[in-house]
Design a protein around this motif. Structure first.
Motif, PDB file in Angstrom:
ATOM      1  N   GLN A 158       0.815  -1.211   0.000  1.00 27.80           N
ATOM      2  CA  GLN A 158       0.000   0.000   0.000  1.00 27.80           C
ATOM      3  C   GLN A 158       0.852   1.266   0.000  1.00 27.80           C
ATOM      4  O   GLN A 158       0.584   2.195  -0.756  1.00 27.80           O
ATOM      5  CB  GLN A 158      -0.921   0.012   1.233  1.00 27.80           C
ATOM      6  N   ASP A 159       1.852   1.336   0.848  1.00 28.45           N
ATOM      7  CA  ASP A 159       2.638   2.565   0.988  1.00 28.45           C
ATOM      8  C   ASP A 159       4.018   2.204   1.534  1.00 28.45           C
ATOM      9  O   ASP A 159       4.173   1.959   2.733  1.00 28.45           O
ATOM     10  CB  ASP A 159       1.929   3.548   1.920  1.00 28.45           C
ATOM     11  N   GLU A 160       5.010   2.174   0.656  1.00 22.97           N
ATOM     12  CA  GLU A 160       6.353   1.785   1.080  1.00 22.97           C
ATOM     13  C   GLU A 160       6.945   2.772   2.072  1.00 22.97           C
ATOM     14  O   GLU A 160       7.616   2.374   3.018  1.00 22.97           O
ATOM     15  CB  GLU A 160       7.270   1.659  -0.140  1.00 22.97           C
ATOM     16  N   GLU A 161       6.710   4.050   1.859  1.00 21.58           N
ATOM     17  CA  GLU A 161       7.293   5.054   2.748  1.00 21.58           C
ATOM     18  C   GLU A 161       6.729   4.927   4.163  1.00 21.58           C
ATOM     19  O   GLU A 161       7.469   4.997   5.149  1.00 21.58           O
ATOM     20  CB  GLU A 161       7.033   6.459   2.198  1.00 21.58           C
ATOM     21  N   PHE A 162       5.405   4.757   4.255  1.00 25.05           N
ATOM     22  CA  PHE A 162       4.791   4.592   5.575  1.00 25.05           C
ATOM     23  C   PHE A 162       5.308   3.320   6.244  1.00 25.05           C
ATOM     24  O   PHE A 162       5.600   3.315   7.445  1.00 25.05           O
ATOM     25  CB  PHE A 162       3.272   4.550   5.449  1.00 25.05           C
ATOM     26  N   ALA A 163       5.423   2.240   5.477  1.00 21.04           N
ATOM     27  CA  ALA A 163       5.924   0.980   6.031  1.00 21.04           C
ATOM     28  C   ALA A 163       7.361   1.137   6.524  1.00 21.04           C
ATOM     29  O   ALA A 163       7.729   0.596   7.572  1.00 21.04           O
ATOM     30  CB  ALA A 163       5.842  -0.119   4.978  1.00 21.04           C
ATOM     31  N   ARG A 164       8.151   1.906   5.796  1.00 16.38           N
ATOM     32  CA  ARG A 164       9.539   2.124   6.209  1.00 16.38           C
ATOM     33  C   ARG A 164       9.600   2.927   7.510  1.00 16.38           C
ATOM     34  O   ARG A 164      10.410   2.643   8.400  1.00 16.38           O
ATOM     35  CB  ARG A 164      10.293   2.846   5.096  1.00 16.38           C
ATOM     36  N   VAL A 165       8.723   3.933   7.630  1.00 14.48           N
ATOM     37  CA  VAL A 165       8.688   4.752   8.841  1.00 14.48           C
ATOM     38  C   VAL A 165       8.293   3.917  10.054  1.00 14.48           C
ATOM     39  O   VAL A 165       8.791   4.124  11.164  1.00 14.48           O
ATOM     40  CB  VAL A 165       7.717   5.942   8.657  1.00 14.48           C
ATOM     41  N   THR A 166       7.401   2.952   9.858  1.00 12.64           N
ATOM     42  CA  THR A 166       6.958   2.115  10.978  1.00 12.64           C
ATOM     43  C   THR A 166       7.988   1.061  11.372  1.00 12.64           C
ATOM     44  O   THR A 166       7.766   0.314  12.330  1.00 12.64           O
ATOM     45  CB  THR A 166       5.634   1.414  10.625  1.00 12.64           C
TER      46      THR A 166
END
Length: 300
Positions: A158-166
């Motif tokens: 869904q969202d690589e950037e959000f997943a990376r932040v988490t």
């Protein structure tokens, strides 16, 4: 049923069920990532593995698995670092895979274009016991990854950037998705064929999305469609003597069209129900004229 009296049909039906489960299970993540044609590219690369299997007198399924996994990893590396030249590199990888498969299988002592055709478009009568064993082991890996890591894979899709932040290991999960897709291609090649497997990974997911917006429901519906069309296509190919891969793909497209037509009035009904559930706006006489303040706010 008569067809269950034959050992080759028992093997074919078991392989078909496993393909019907694994292909949509991986495809749902590829669709979310907008990589719907990734399975098609891996299928081209896997042809080299099939040819090498005949040339080296080793199992074509296991050799195709090894080569397609390496190809999938290379595709991900190209996606990360390829930049402007990425498309050209991918094209060379895909067409080189096709050319390598044709070359190797013609160099093999026991190989022929007829052997390659059965892997390109599927062949029920040639599914051996060793093929079934390999398919079962590979399918178990696919199910373990796609179900056991569904939350993490969904987040990255869904969202690589959000997943990376988490804190999720995004690159590892991307590689794992690519490897799982490669394994799925080799699982499906004996039933659907390398050139048609991508349709079974994508179309059931698209059909399921027409009925549901929930990830869990879409996953379940897509797998149900996949199992239904693979069994239906296998049975039809036995009784009508038609190619199994083409029959399964055509049934999948027919299911997509039917479910899309069915989903249209349901979507309209949901929209009307949602509109009716929303609170009605204030009457016109209760609206505050422009430039005037509501009572109690004068002088503030």
């Amino acid at each position: 049923m008569e067809l269950l009296n034959y050992a080759f049909m028992q093997r074919a039906l078991l392989a078909a069920v496993l393909v019907g489960i694994t292909a949509p299970a991986v495809g749902i993540y590829l669709v979310q990532r907008r990589q719907a044609l990734m399975g098609d590219g891996i299928g081209h690369v896997a042809m080299t593995g099939v040819g090498l299997g005949f040339l080296l007198s080793w199992s074509p399924v296991w050799m195709a698995t090894l080569v397609s996994v390496l190809g999938a990893v290379l595709m991900e590396l190209i996606r990360w670092y390829g930049k402007a030249r990425g498309d050209i590199a991918l094209a060379m990888l895909f067409y080189g895979g096709m050319a390598g498969g044709v070359m190797f299988i013609n160099l093999a002592p026991t190989g022929s274009n007829a052997n390659l055709t059965s892997y390109l478009f599927g062949s029920l009568s040639t599914v051996s016991e060793s093929d079934v064993t390999a398919i079962c082991l590979l399918a178990a890996f696919v199910v373990l990854v796609t179900v056991g890591l569904r939350r993490q894979l969904f987040a990255v899709s869904q969202d690589e950037e959000f997943a990376r932040v988490t804190g999720l290991p995004v690159r590892f999960l991307n590689l794992l998705t690519a490897v799982t897709a490669a394994v799925t291609v080799t699982v499906a090649m004996r039933v659907v064929g390398l050139l048609l497997v991508s349709a079974l990974m994508v179309v059931p997911v698209a059909a399921a999305q027409a009925l549901s917006r929930s990830f869990a429901a879409t996953f379940a519906i897509a797998v149900a469609i996949g199992v239904s069309v693979t069994i239906g296509g296998t049975v039809t190919s036995y009784y009508q003597d038609v190619p199994p891969g083409a029959t399964i793909v055509l049934l999948t497209i027919a299911a997509f069209i039917a479910l899309t037509v069915l989903a249209t009035p349901l979507a309209r009904r949901r929209a009307r129900a949602l509109a009716a559930a929303q609170p009605a706006p204030d009457p016109a006489e209760c609206a505050v004229p422009a430039g005037r303040k509501p009572a109690g706010e004068a002088g503030v």
